[in-house]
Design a protein around this motif. Structure first.
Motif, PDB file in Angstrom:
ATOM      1  N   ASN A  92       0.844  -1.193   0.000  1.00  0.00           N
ATOM      2  CA  ASN A  92       0.000   0.000   0.000  1.00  0.00           C
ATOM      3  C   ASN A  92       0.882   1.249   0.000  1.00  0.00           C
ATOM      4  O   ASN A  92       1.542   1.559   0.989  1.00  0.00           O
ATOM      5  CB  ASN A  92      -0.895  -0.032   1.236  1.00  0.00           C
ATOM      6  CG  ASN A  92      -1.920   1.080   1.220  1.00  0.00           C
ATOM      7  OD1 ASN A  92      -1.567   2.254   1.164  1.00  0.00           O
ATOM      8  ND2 ASN A  92      -3.179   0.714   1.258  1.00  0.00           N
ATOM      9  N   GLY A 146      -2.406  -3.009   7.410  1.00  0.00           N
ATOM     10  CA  GLY A 146      -2.758  -2.313   6.178  1.00  0.00           C
ATOM     11  C   GLY A 146      -1.594  -1.908   5.299  1.00  0.00           C
ATOM     12  O   GLY A 146      -1.765  -1.129   4.363  1.00  0.00           O
ATOM     13  N   ASP A 183      -1.548  -4.668   0.374  1.00  0.00           N
ATOM     14  CA  ASP A 183      -2.841  -4.734  -0.310  1.00  0.00           C
ATOM     15  C   ASP A 183      -3.163  -6.139  -0.813  1.00  0.00           C
ATOM     16  O   ASP A 183      -4.310  -6.440  -1.129  1.00  0.00           O
ATOM     17  CB  ASP A 183      -2.850  -3.775  -1.508  1.00  0.00           C
ATOM     18  CG  ASP A 183      -3.040  -2.332  -1.081  1.00  0.00           C
ATOM     19  OD1 ASP A 183      -3.548  -2.112   0.042  1.00  0.00           O
ATOM     20  OD2 ASP A 183      -2.677  -1.431  -1.848  1.00  0.00           O
TER      21      ASP A 183
END
Lengths: 156, 156
Positions: free
Chosen positions: A58, B48, B51
């Motif tokens: 990310n 997080g 992904d």
DNA sequence: GGTGAAAGAAAGATAGC
DNA sequence: GCTATCTTTCTTTCACC
């Protein structure tokens, strides 16, 4: 390279979605035995259909939420100018993609960075120092609407 | 989300390069025990930073060697125009990326297709039918100089 | 963060269609 | 030619230190 059948295309579709799914699950999903399924995957790898497997990080979480598209025009497109420029591009760590283009500009780059400040740093230390550059035009992405790593397979 | 230490960044770098490397090898490469290494990977996933994982398919091998960048301007940027347009973009199978932009055009899309003929098909059946579009400007990539799925981690 | 044991997956050999 | 099953080997995953 011969044609991909429907099972091959299903395998590619599923592994693009989850590159880490187990061969057993994949075999189940495409109605093959694990060994037959694994053999197909190996064949797809050996035949060049597969460039690799990657973790998708990310961008925002690791501090590079901003995408900037940069159009670059060179002073000439002689072989040495092009080679020197492309070498510099490839070695610029934050260039995430670079394409030789038709149209006004010679190249289009996508850069991932830490906001406008991050881009300024890259502009100053990398882009403006690249050999042969005559013009740089930067456009900031305000939001990523969608991003896909996968290629859509026909009829799936 | 707290900071990533050097080991976390190494893990991300290695898994971006090879998303299928075994946890045993990864642990070895970062000098951790397999269990400690796996715990870190799980934490990175849960927090997080990650992904997902993907197989990278060779665009050219599956018949989509051509990249086209498309700048699109909408008639208005009202919420409903934007929503309808973005919905159409997300459902267009060959759009590989779409960004809301600053600058002249409102959106920049990257499309993967089977040469100019393939692009004509997409243009006719998808792009020209998207709601709210006032102007489309297409630029063909002549060659991909580089393409990276990974994000460069600091100090590695 | 490390160790070790149980569960699970992969890879190769073998046999069947 | 193709595929399925079995077995060995390696990996993952968990509880515990």
């Amino acid at each position: 390279m011969n044609e991909l059948d429907i099972t091959d295309r299903k395998i590619l579709t599923l592994l693009q979605r989850d590159g880490r799914m187990s061969n057993a699950d994949l075999a189940d999903a495409v109605n093959l035995s694990p060994s037959a399924c694994l053999r197909r995957v190996k064949r797809l790898e050996d035949d060049g259909y597969i460039d690799g497997y990657a973790m998708l990080v990310n961008q925002a979480a690791v501090g590079k939420p901003t995408n900037v598209f940069v159009e670059i025009t060179l002073r000439s497109l002689s072989e040495e100018t092009v080679d020197a420029f492309e070498h510099a591009v490839i070695n610029c760590p934050d260039v995430r993609g670079c394409y030789l283009m038709s149209g006004d500009a010679d190249y289009l780059l996508r850069i991932a960075c830490a906001g406008p400040e991050g881009y300024e740093h890259i502009h100053r230390n990398y882009l403006s120092r690249m050999p042969g550059v005559s013009r740089i035009r930067s456009s900031f992405a305000l939001r990523t609407v969608c991003k896909k790593t996968g290629v859509k397979m026909a009829d799936i």
